[in-house]
Design a protein around this motif. Structure first.
Motif, PDB file in Angstrom:
ATOM      1  N   PRO A  17       0.806  -1.227   0.000  1.00  0.00           N
ATOM      2  CA  PRO A  17       0.000   0.000   0.000  1.00  0.00           C
ATOM      3  C   PRO A  17       0.840   1.277   0.000  1.00  0.00           C
ATOM      4  CG  PRO A  17      -0.107  -1.072   2.142  1.00  0.00           C
ATOM      5  CD  PRO A  17       0.647  -1.996   1.224  1.00  0.00           C
ATOM      6  N   ALA A  18       2.102   1.184   0.351  1.00  0.00           N
ATOM      7  CA  ALA A  18       2.962   2.364   0.386  1.00  0.00           C
ATOM      8  C   ALA A  18       3.526   2.716  -0.991  1.00  0.00           C
ATOM      9  CB  ALA A  18       4.112   2.139   1.370  1.00  0.00           C
ATOM     10  N   GLN A  19       3.376   1.823  -1.963  1.00  0.00           N
ATOM     11  CA  GLN A  19       3.943   2.037  -3.301  1.00  0.00           C
ATOM     12  C   GLN A  19       2.849   1.897  -4.353  1.00  0.00           C
ATOM     13  OE1 GLN A  19       7.120   2.825  -3.954  1.00  0.00           O
ATOM     14  NE2 GLN A  19       7.700   2.742  -1.818  1.00  0.00           N
ATOM     15  N   PRO A  20       2.505   2.957  -5.065  1.00  0.00           N
ATOM     16  CA  PRO A  20       1.466   2.830  -6.090  1.00  0.00           C
ATOM     17  C   PRO A  20       1.973   2.058  -7.311  1.00  0.00           C
ATOM     18  CG  PRO A  20       2.416   5.023  -6.163  1.00  0.00           C
ATOM     19  CD  PRO A  20       3.023   4.315  -4.969  1.00  0.00           C
ATOM     20  N   SER A  21       1.044   1.442  -8.017  1.00  0.00           N
ATOM     21  CA  SER A  21       1.371   0.784  -9.283  1.00  0.00           C
ATOM     22  C   SER A  21       1.586   1.851 -10.348  1.00  0.00           C
ATOM     23  CB  SER A  21       0.233  -0.135  -9.722  1.00  0.00           C
ATOM     24  OG  SER A  21       0.072  -1.178  -8.810  1.00  0.00           O
ATOM     25  N   HIS A  22       2.359   1.509 -11.369  1.00  0.00           N
ATOM     26  CA  HIS A  22       2.598   2.413 -12.495  1.00  0.00           C
ATOM     27  C   HIS A  22       2.263   1.698 -13.783  1.00  0.00           C
ATOM     28  CE1 HIS A  22       4.571   5.811 -10.463  1.00  0.00           C
ATOM     29  NE2 HIS A  22       4.899   4.889  -9.580  1.00  0.00           N
ATOM     30  N   CYS A  27       2.982   2.038 -28.252  1.00  0.00           N
ATOM     31  CA  CYS A  27       2.429   1.717 -29.556  1.00  0.00           C
ATOM     32  C   CYS A  27       3.198   0.531 -30.127  1.00  0.00           C
ATOM     33  CB  CYS A  27       2.542   2.921 -30.490  1.00  0.00           C
ATOM     34  SG  CYS A  27       1.875   2.619 -32.134  1.00  0.00           S
ATOM     35  N   ALA A  28       2.478  -0.439 -30.693  1.00  0.00           N
ATOM     36  CA  ALA A  28       3.125  -1.613 -31.296  1.00  0.00           C
ATOM     37  C   ALA A  28       3.564  -1.330 -32.733  1.00  0.00           C
ATOM     38  CB  ALA A  28       2.176  -2.807 -31.272  1.00  0.00           C
ATOM     39  N   ASP A  29       3.137  -0.201 -33.289  1.00  0.00           N
ATOM     40  CA  ASP A  29       3.455   0.125 -34.682  1.00  0.00           C
ATOM     41  C   ASP A  29       4.576   1.144 -34.836  1.00  0.00           C
ATOM     42  OD1 ASP A  29       1.380  -1.565 -35.582  1.00  0.00           O
ATOM     43  OD2 ASP A  29      -0.085   0.029 -35.250  1.00  0.00           O
ATOM     44  N   CYS A  30       4.906   1.858 -33.767  1.00  0.00           N
ATOM     45  CA  CYS A  30       5.979   2.856 -33.801  1.00  0.00           C
ATOM     46  C   CYS A  30       6.569   2.971 -32.396  1.00  0.00           C
ATOM     47  CB  CYS A  30       5.445   4.206 -34.305  1.00  0.00           C
ATOM     48  SG  CYS A  30       4.449   5.127 -33.126  1.00  0.00           S
ATOM     49  N   PRO A  31       7.643   3.718 -32.199  1.00  0.00           N
ATOM     50  CA  PRO A  31       8.275   3.777 -30.865  1.00  0.00           C
ATOM     51  C   PRO A  31       7.586   4.690 -29.852  1.00  0.00           C
ATOM     52  CG  PRO A  31       9.754   4.658 -32.587  1.00  0.00           C
ATOM     53  CD  PRO A  31       8.478   4.296 -33.243  1.00  0.00           C
ATOM     54  N   ALA A  32       6.452   5.279 -30.174  1.00  0.00           N
ATOM     55  CA  ALA A  32       5.785   6.207 -29.255  1.00  0.00           C
ATOM     56  C   ALA A  32       5.251   5.479 -28.019  1.00  0.00           C
ATOM     57  CB  ALA A  32       4.643   6.916 -29.976  1.00  0.00           C
ATOM     58  N   ALA A  33       5.239   6.195 -26.888  1.00  0.00           N
ATOM     59  CA  ALA A  33       4.755   5.618 -25.629  1.00  0.00           C
ATOM     60  C   ALA A  33       4.142   6.704 -24.767  1.00  0.00           C
ATOM     61  CB  ALA A  33       5.894   4.930 -24.885  1.00  0.00           C
ATOM     62  N   SER A  34       3.292   6.291 -23.846  1.00  0.00           N
ATOM     63  CA  SER A  34       2.571   7.218 -22.984  1.00  0.00           C
ATOM     64  C   SER A  34       3.427   7.812 -21.879  1.00  0.00           C
ATOM     65  CB  SER A  34       1.382   6.509 -22.331  1.00  0.00           C
ATOM     66  OG  SER A  34       1.836   5.526 -21.411  1.00  0.00           O
ATOM     67  N   GLY A  35       4.461   7.137 -21.469  1.00  0.00           N
ATOM     68  CA  GLY A  35       5.188   7.526 -20.266  1.00  0.00           C
ATOM     69  C   GLY A  35       4.554   6.853 -19.062  1.00  0.00           C
ATOM     70  N   ASP A  36       5.272   6.792 -17.953  1.00  0.00           N
ATOM     71  CA  ASP A  36       4.773   6.127 -16.753  1.00  0.00           C
ATOM     72  C   ASP A  36       3.737   6.995 -16.050  1.00  0.00           C
ATOM     73  OD1 ASP A  36       6.509   4.086 -17.248  1.00  0.00           O
ATOM     74  OD2 ASP A  36       7.959   4.653 -15.720  1.00  0.00           O
ATOM     75  N   SER A  37       2.721   6.344 -15.489  1.00  0.00           N
ATOM     76  CA  SER A  37       1.658   7.050 -14.781  1.00  0.00           C
ATOM     77  C   SER A  37       1.131   6.175 -13.654  1.00  0.00           C
ATOM     78  CB  SER A  37       0.517   7.373 -15.748  1.00  0.00           C
ATOM     79  OG  SER A  37      -0.576   7.933 -15.049  1.00  0.00           O
ATOM     80  N   PRO A  38       0.858   6.755 -12.482  1.00  0.00           N
ATOM     81  CA  PRO A  38       0.285   5.951 -11.404  1.00  0.00           C
ATOM     82  C   PRO A  38      -1.189   5.635 -11.618  1.00  0.00           C
ATOM     83  CG  PRO A  38       0.573   8.201 -10.681  1.00  0.00           C
ATOM     84  CD  PRO A  38       1.180   8.104 -12.052  1.00  0.00           C
ATOM     85  N   GLY A  39      -1.839   6.303 -12.550  1.00  0.00           N
ATOM     86  CA  GLY A  39      -3.254   6.059 -12.798  1.00  0.00           C
ATOM     87  C   GLY A  39      -3.491   5.420 -14.154  1.00  0.00           C
ATOM     88  N   GLN A  40      -4.715   5.043 -14.403  1.00  0.00           N
ATOM     89  CA  GLN A  40      -5.073   4.386 -15.656  1.00  0.00           C
ATOM     90  C   GLN A  40      -5.489   5.389 -16.722  1.00  0.00           C
ATOM     91  OE1 GLN A  40      -7.788   1.188 -15.155  1.00  0.00           O
ATOM     92  NE2 GLN A  40      -8.049   0.838 -17.327  1.00  0.00           N
TER      93      GLN A  40
END
Length: 75
Positions: A17-22, A27-40
């Protein structure tokens, strides 16, 4: 001679409980990504916006969850 006795206990594994999930969506078609986030919401929103802008439809999700082992009698 000293006698030694051992006590074996059961353990449980659960979310820390002291450590949130990330989460991160890539993208599977190019190198783009959302970046890490503790929320959905952030990564999901990024993927939908990326799909709308590029037409890319394949994505990979990485979730990092921190776990903690505790003796069963403490659970």
């Amino acid at each position: 001679m000293a006698r030694t006795s051992y006590r074996y206990i059961d353990w449980t594994l659960g979310a820390d409980p002291a450590q949130p999930s990330h989460r991160r969506i890539e993208c599977a078609d190019c190198p783009a990504a959302s970046g890490d986030s503790p929320g959905q919401l952030g990564p999901d929103r990024w993927a939908l916006q990326h799909a709308g802008a590029t037409g890319h439809r394949g994505y990979r999700e990485t979730v990092i969850s921190h776990l903690r082992a505790t003796p069963a009698e403490d659970a």
